[in-house]
Structure formats: C-alpha cells, structure tokens
Enzyme design. Sequence first.
Site, PDB file in Angstrom:
ATOM      1  CG  ASP A  24     -34.015  57.308  -6.664  1.00 41.32           C
ATOM      2  OD1 ASP A  24     -33.938  58.459  -6.229  1.00 41.32           O
ATOM      3  OD2 ASP A  24     -34.993  56.914  -7.318  1.00 41.32           O
TER       4      ASP A  24
ATOM      5  NE  ARG B 108     -33.593  44.621 -16.229  1.00 38.64           N
ATOM      6  CZ  ARG B 108     -33.733  45.140 -15.009  1.00 38.64           C
ATOM      7  NH1 ARG B 108     -32.874  46.022 -14.555  1.00 38.64           N
ATOM      8  NH2 ARG B 108     -34.736  44.772 -14.240  1.00 38.64           N
TER       9      ARG B 108
HETATM   10  P1  IMP Z   1     -33.339  53.290  -3.986  1.00 40.64           P
HETATM   11  O1  IMP Z   1     -33.675  52.200  -3.021  1.00 40.64           O
HETATM   12  O2  IMP Z   1     -34.438  54.324  -4.060  1.00 40.64           O
HETATM   13  O3  IMP Z   1     -31.987  53.927  -3.736  1.00 40.64           O
HETATM   14  O4  IMP Z   1     -33.371  52.704  -5.428  1.00 40.64           O
HETATM   15  C1  IMP Z   1     -32.605  51.715  -5.852  1.00 40.64           C
HETATM   16  C2  IMP Z   1     -33.230  50.958  -7.019  1.00 40.64           C
HETATM   17  O5  IMP Z   1     -34.308  51.658  -7.673  1.00 40.64           O
HETATM   18  C3  IMP Z   1     -32.170  50.774  -8.060  1.00 40.64           C
HETATM   19  O6  IMP Z   1     -31.434  49.608  -7.826  1.00 40.64           O
HETATM   20  C4  IMP Z   1     -32.984  50.726  -9.336  1.00 40.64           C
HETATM   21  O7  IMP Z   1     -33.382  49.389  -9.582  1.00 40.64           O
HETATM   22  C5  IMP Z   1     -34.204  51.565  -9.074  1.00 40.64           C
HETATM   23  N1  IMP Z   1     -34.070  52.920  -9.665  1.00 40.64           N
HETATM   24  C6  IMP Z   1     -33.849  54.089  -9.028  1.00 40.64           C
HETATM   25  N2  IMP Z   1     -33.779  55.129  -9.874  1.00 40.64           N
HETATM   26  C7  IMP Z   1     -33.964  54.596 -11.122  1.00 40.64           C
HETATM   27  C8  IMP Z   1     -33.985  55.170 -12.453  1.00 40.64           C
HETATM   28  O8  IMP Z   1     -33.819  56.382 -12.688  1.00 40.64           O
HETATM   29  N3  IMP Z   1     -34.191  54.289 -13.470  1.00 40.64           N
HETATM   30  C9  IMP Z   1     -34.370  52.952 -13.285  1.00 40.64           C
HETATM   31  N4  IMP Z   1     -34.340  52.381 -12.069  1.00 40.64           N
HETATM   32  C10 IMP Z   1     -34.151  53.194 -10.992  1.00 40.64           C
HETATM   33 MG    MG Z   2     -34.798  48.247 -11.090  1.00 36.40          MG
END
Ligand code: IMP
Ligand code: MG
Length: 190
Positions: free
Chosen positions: A108, A180
């Site tokens: 994300d 999940r």
């Molecule tokens: P990042 O560090 O922002 O790239 O996010 C990574 C983590 O955020 C992922 O491994 C997910 O656990 C959580 N995450 C990000 N977007 C979503 C979503 O749309 N639904 C559920 N979990 C999310």
């Molecule tokens: Mg998560």
Amino acid sequence: MDTVTVHDKTFEKYIDHAALMEAIDRVCDRLNADYAGSTRPPILMCTLHGALMFTSEVMQRLSFEARVACIKVSSYVGTHSTGGITSVLGPTKDVKGERVIILEDIVDTGLTIVNMRSMLAGLGAADVKVCTMLFKPESFRTHLEKTGLCPEEHLPEYYAMEIPDDFIVGFGLDYNEFGRNYPDIYKLKQ
Ligand code: IMP
Ligand code: MG
C-alpha cells in the site's frame, strides 16, 4: 456472497477467486522463469498473517526448490518521517547469504517493504525481492514521494494484481483481524 459484513462495515465483492488464481498463475510463471536453476534454493518469506493464503498458492505453483520462513512485523511511526517497522516474530530462518523472496498480501504505502528490505539486508541476506499479491501503485507513489523516497527504486519486483486505493478484505487480508477467511476479495462499500 455479494457482500460481507466485518465488524461494523459492509464490503462488496471485488475480485473473484478464479480471477485471483489466474493472476497468481501469471506471477508464478515469472518467478519460475527467473529462479529456474538456482544453485541455492531461495527462501520464501511469508509475512504473517496477511500473506498466509497467498504463500500457500505460490508454493503450489513453483517449479524450483524453495524453503519457507515467516516474519511478522508491526509498523510504528518513529522519529524518521518514513516511520519504521519492528519484528514481532522471526525471521524464522537465518537469511545470511540467502536469496529471499518476501511474500506480501498487499503493498500500500510501501512503508513495510521498504523497511523489510533493509531489515533483511541488515541481517546479511544476499538478495531480497518482493512478490506481492496486490499492489496499490497510487498510494505507493504518493507516500514514498512524500517521504522523499524515489518510488521507482522501491517497486515490488513481482505483483499479481494492481488495484486502486480501496480498502479490501478477504483471501488473507483483514479488517481488525477479521475477514481473512473469504476465498474472494471484497472492497469497502462507499
Ligand atoms: P504498507 O506498509 O502501507 O505498504 O502496508 C502494508 C500492510 O498494510 C499490508 O501488509 C496489510 O497488512 C495492510 N494493508 C494495506 N492495505 C490494506 C487493505 O486494503 N486491507 C487490509 N490490509 C491492508
Ligand atoms: Mg494487516
């Protein structure tokens, strides 16, 4: 099921299981081409708990030998603008000198993979690549640019599907630890 309710929120069907399986087939074809004939089997690093189901699908499609390990990290907002992550569990195998393929449910903002790459490199991994089931390119670009990092330098090498900035659940992804278990992926209903 066309909609599901998780806690207080309603989610609508977004990615069908069959379409997800086809996308995973394609990304695994790429892994199989790139890792064919590896002298030392890479380590598939499953990031708990979101990537459990994705890891299982990837494992079943690989035509090269690989070992499996797990890691669980949690993010925190540190003194640096990028924040950071801390390992809550693992890595459950020594990565020194190893080629590692991080398996993620979703990338994300990119914070998790940017930090996990440097954490594993710091533990002596010889090579670290990222293979994610889902990728939110707009969020990734916006957040990395905001923290002064070049998005192109941190892109996941492999991703099965790109999605817009929707919040989703299912196939491993949770909303406050629930949701999940669905075989399909659902997005938050506006
Ligand atoms: P990042 O560090 O922002 O790239 O996010 C990574 C983590 O955020 C992922 O491994 C997910 O656990 C959580 N995450 C990000 N977007 C979503 C979503 O749309 N639904 C559920 N979990 C999310
Ligand atoms: Mg998560």
